[in-house]
Structure formats: C-alpha cells, structure tokens
Design an enzyme around this catalytic site. Structure first.
Site, PDB file in Angstrom:
ATOM      1  N   SER A 327       0.856  -1.182   0.000  1.00  0.00           N
ATOM      2  CA  SER A 327       0.000   0.000   0.000  1.00  0.00           C
ATOM      3  C   SER A 327       0.890   1.228   0.000  1.00  0.00           C
ATOM      4  CB  SER A 327      -0.918   0.001   1.225  1.00  0.00           C
ATOM      5  OG  SER A 327      -1.850   1.055   1.158  1.00  0.00           O
ATOM      6  N   GLU A 328       0.605   2.182  -0.882  1.00  0.00           N
ATOM      7  CA  GLU A 328       1.520   3.296  -1.096  1.00  0.00           C
ATOM      8  C   GLU A 328       1.681   4.220   0.113  1.00  0.00           C
ATOM      9  OE1 GLU A 328      -1.404   5.923  -3.902  1.00  0.00           O
ATOM     10  OE2 GLU A 328      -1.056   3.822  -4.328  1.00  0.00           O
ATOM     11  N   ASN A 329       0.789   4.097   1.102  1.00  0.00           N
ATOM     12  CA  ASN A 329       0.962   4.907   2.304  1.00  0.00           C
ATOM     13  C   ASN A 329       1.934   4.257   3.292  1.00  0.00           C
ATOM     14  OD1 ASN A 329      -1.253   3.000   2.538  1.00  0.00           O
ATOM     15  ND2 ASN A 329      -1.690   3.863   4.541  1.00  0.00           N
TER      16      ASN A 329
END
EC number: 2.8.3.5
Length: 504
Positions: A327-329
C-alpha cells in the site's frame, strides 16, 4: 530549545542537558517564528497521523498568520485536518497529490481563490527527501509525457473560469533510452509532525501507517515541531527503535486531540465472501472484472492494488496463493478490512479506509514506499481507469469539471519495464455509454505506453507496448467478437486461440 542544568560526574562538574519538550503548542509555534507566507510541511495521509493539535494552534492565529503555502499528501477534509486552515482562508497555495473529498478545497481552487500545485505522491516525498539530504534536484520518470511535463497544469483560475496561471514545463533528459523529468528539492520553513513516542532529545517513533509522510517531512524544514501521543524518558526508546533522530526535531509537545477515522468499512464475513464466490451467484459487472483480475495473482508476487475494482480483486484470490500486498501509504503486507472492534485510526490503506496488517507486515515511510514502486520492485500493479488507449496510455486521475488529483497513480505506472501494469474497469462508461478503450485517450494522461493488459467485464486484451496495438485474448461467454467491435472505439486483433473467460 530548553536546556536544563544537571549535575554529572562530580559535585563540581556540570553539563547542560538538552530538553526539546515545550509545555504547549502555543509556545512551540510562537518560538518557531511562524509568519504569514511561510511554507509548512505537514505530515499525515488523509486524517491518519495528522498533527491536529498544532494545526488548531495555527488556526487560532488566523488574524496574523495567512497566505501560507502548505505541503502535504492531501489537505484533509472539510473542516478537519489541514481543511481547517483552508476553511479559515489562511492558505494561499497548496502542494498536494490529492484533493479527494474536500469539496471546499475543490471549490476554492476552481473559483480562483487558491493556488494548487498538484504533484504525484512519490514526487512530493522525493522532493522533500532531496531537500533534507542537501540535494538540489533529481530526475524522475514519474509524470513524463503528461501535463506535468508540458506545463499545461492549471495552477490558478480566474473568477470567470479561465486559467490565470499554468505550471511551468519541466526539463527532461534521456537516460538509458527512457525519458526523465527534472524536479527541484522542496524545503519548508516549518514542519508540523505527528509521532507515537518522543523523548526530551527529540528522538521519535511512529505507530503503524501513521508513519506515512511524517518522517521525511520532519527532516525537510528549517524548524520541526512534533506532537507526540506519549512523551517518554530518554532510554525508553531503544537506539534501534528510533525512526526519527532528535537532530531533526526542534520542539516536542503533547498531542491533545483524539485521533479520527476518515472512512470505516467493515470486512465481509466469510459467509458473505463465500456467497459471492458460489456458482449460483450472479456477478455484477464490477465483480466480473475483479474475479477475472484475481487470476493474475501468482504465488510470491508483490502487488499494489488501486482503489475500487482492483481492491475488490483481493477478495477473489485463491487462499492457497500467497501474495504480499503493498500500500503506497507505507505498508508491505496489507491485510483485509477490519471486523467491528478491530479498527485502529493509525492503520489505514491507500483509500484512507481503516485496514488491518498481515502477520509479518512491514511499515515504512512514503519516501521508501515510492522508492519501491518507481524502482520496479512490484511484480504487478492493478489500476482502475477512465480511458486506456490501444497504445497502452492510461488516463485515470481527472475528468472535465472535477478536480481530485493523481495521488500515487503516476508513480505506479512509471516503470512498466519492470512492473506489469494492468488496467481493470467496466468496458463502457456509465454516463454516456462510451467505450473506455480508445484509439487515443482524450483525457489528461496518467502515463504513456504503460498498460500491458486490459481487463473489462466483457473481455481481456493484451497491449503491444513496443509497437502499439491490442489483441483480444479472452472474451466473456455472453459476448460475440462482432458485438465487442461495435462497442469498442479502439481497433484490435483477435488471437488465434481466443478463449472464453471462466468466472466460476
């Protein structure tokens, strides 16, 4: 900085002890010398890991502190997070990747009341990282061949809706046969940061996905204030647990505001998932796409899933296939949505929804997350799309009359040479019934020649990224090739061994 006198070594020997702890946000902001026109770097992703106590104090100074430039992944939502500064008219310019659901922000931009520099998530993180490391500029593939490169991004509108200011064209260079854009470092005057624990030396830790942009942004300003869930004694944070060393921290205050959720959607029960997977369940169009997309997952893959249909595909993955969702976060090993009682405001996915972590998950900052993505560490990325061309161009971040932002999408398609990028969407749009697979994209591009496969509710196409062109490789059992040609704007070949899509 406070310094406390303390005896050390003998009754006649004294040394100064560093203490960066201040009694209030008011004093911390006062000591920072914050003035109108300053550039503020703010940690957080959605409402996760936001420095709300510090934001509230800046809002309380609205009569004296205005015309701010705020830099963040996004600017909160209406009346929450950085949205409070927007609502009070204290912001002149925002450098963010995503407006999202902040209707006030969107209206202020469209009406010409604020400057907006939409910037990909990974580029924001890397620009600040460069400033923190004393690097003036760098080249990135993210955004090449889009409006970011050619300088056609509206920065500010006039009141009549015409564009007052456009972005500047980017300098480009070719490295190893690939185009890269020059991006300059971005340094702040003040960083406002949320941490889990901090000691009087300013050493800090983060909790779960509240790490996000907080670490890199703390390092990218001349003055950095952290608000901590818990202030602890020196030594309670072990040396190998420190994520943000105190040298980057100017002041520490106690966080006072409760944490907030932006979105909570609970996981389907095992019975609900089983019902959708059952042979007698009639799949919706979106479920058809997700079901077929799930067959792209192979054992041991590192996969990034976009929002909507791509995220739905995870529900259809065979339990025996072990993949790692990124997940890019800042997560490797993202789990399912929570069941009631499992939700934690510090743990969210890229859609800002409450999430869970798998056993063995790793947490890291946004700068590392997008380093993984741009360098091609992902085996597979699934993205939704508004349009995909027969040459593999994708447009999925904006349509006329709506301003949302590209988020991390431009980063996710920046390295198709190493990461396979698949677009998943319904074959025709819901509004006008027009084909989303086109000869050429008419909407602003997210990336050029980057989509290698297209999966819709009616068909699967392979894209020849080298020479251009589509080949139909699978077709839904209730659709003919002739019908598909009627409703598809792009031209395509038909594979000699054309297969029927099997949904169950």
């Amino acid at each position: 900085m406070l310094r406390i006198q303390a005896r050390r070594f003998s009754t006649t020997s004294y040394r100064q002890l560093i203490s960066k702890i201040l009694p209030s946000a008011n004093e911390a902001i006062q000591r920072s010398g914050l003035k109108s026109g300053a550039t503020i770097l703010a940690g957080g992703f959605g409402l996760c890991g936001i420095p709300d106590t510090l934001i509230d104090n800046i809002v309380s100074r609205k009569d004296n502190i205005r015309d701010l430039v705020i830099v963040s992944n996004n600017a909160g939502v209406d009346g929450k997070g950085l949205g409070k500064l927007l609502n009070e008219g204290q912001v002149d310019k925002a450098i963010v990747s995503y407006i999202g659901e902040n209707k006030f922000f969107e209206a202020a931009y469209v009406n010409g009341d604020i400057n907006l520099e939409l910037t990909p998530q990974g580029t924001i993180a890397e620009r600040i990282k460069a400033a923190a490391n004393g690097v003036p500029a760098f080249y990135t593939p993210t955004g090449a061949n889009t409006v970011l490169e050619n300088g056609k991004m509206p920065i500010r509108y006039n009141k009549d809706g015409s564009v007052k200011t456009y972005s500047k064209p980017k300098e480009t260079r070719i490295f190893n046969g690939k185009k890269y854009m020059l991006e300059e470092a971005l340094r702040g005057d003040l960083s406002i940061i949320k941490v889990h624990k901090a000691d009087r030396l300013g050493n800090c830790t983060f909790h779960s996905t509240a790490h996000n942009f907080n670490n890199v942004m703390a390092r990218g300003s001349n003055h950095s204030i952290v608000e901590a869930d818990e202030i602890v004694e020196v030594g309670e944070i072990k040396p190998n647990e420190i994520m943000l060393p105190g040298i980057y921290v100017s002041a520490v205050i106690q966080s006072l505001n409760p944490k907030q959720f932006e979105k909570v959607i609970y996981a389907k029960s095992e019975e609900e998932i089983a019902a959708v997977k059952s042979a007698d369940h009639v799949l919706t169009k979106r479920e058809r796409v997700a079901k077929r997309a799930s067959l792209e997952f192979k054992e041991g893959m590192y996969v990034n899933l976009g929002l909507g249909i791509p995220l739905m595909a995870a529900d259809f993955v065979d339990p025996s296939v072990d993949i790692q969702l990124q997940s890019e976060n800042g997560v490797l090993g993202l789990g399912r949505l929570p069941y009631p009682g499992e939700e934690d405001p510090d743990t969210i996915n890229a859609g800002k929804m409450a999430a869970t972590l798998r056993t063995g998950a790793a947490i890291f900052g946004s700068e590392d997350s997008f380093g993984m993505i741009r360098s091609g560490r992902m085996d597979l990325t699934l993205l939704g799309a508004m349009q995909v061309s027969q040459n593999g161009d994708i447009a999925n971040w904006t349509v006329p009359g709506k301003v949302k932002g590209m988020g991390g999408a431009m980063d996710l398609v920046a390295n198709p040479e190493k990461t396979r990028v698949i677009a998943c969407f319904e074959h025709v749009d819901k509004g006008k019934g027009l084909s989303k697979i086109r000869k050429e994209c008419t909407l602003p591009l997210t990336g050029a020649r980057c989509i290698s496969r297209i999966i819709t509710d009616l068909a699967v196409f392979d894209v020849d990224l080298k020479n251009g062109g589509l080949t139909l490789v699978e077709i839904a059992p209730d659709v003919t090739v002739e019908k598909l040609k009627e409703i598809t704007d792009a031209e395509f070949k038909v594979a000699a061994d054309l297969k029927k899509i099997v949904y169950h």
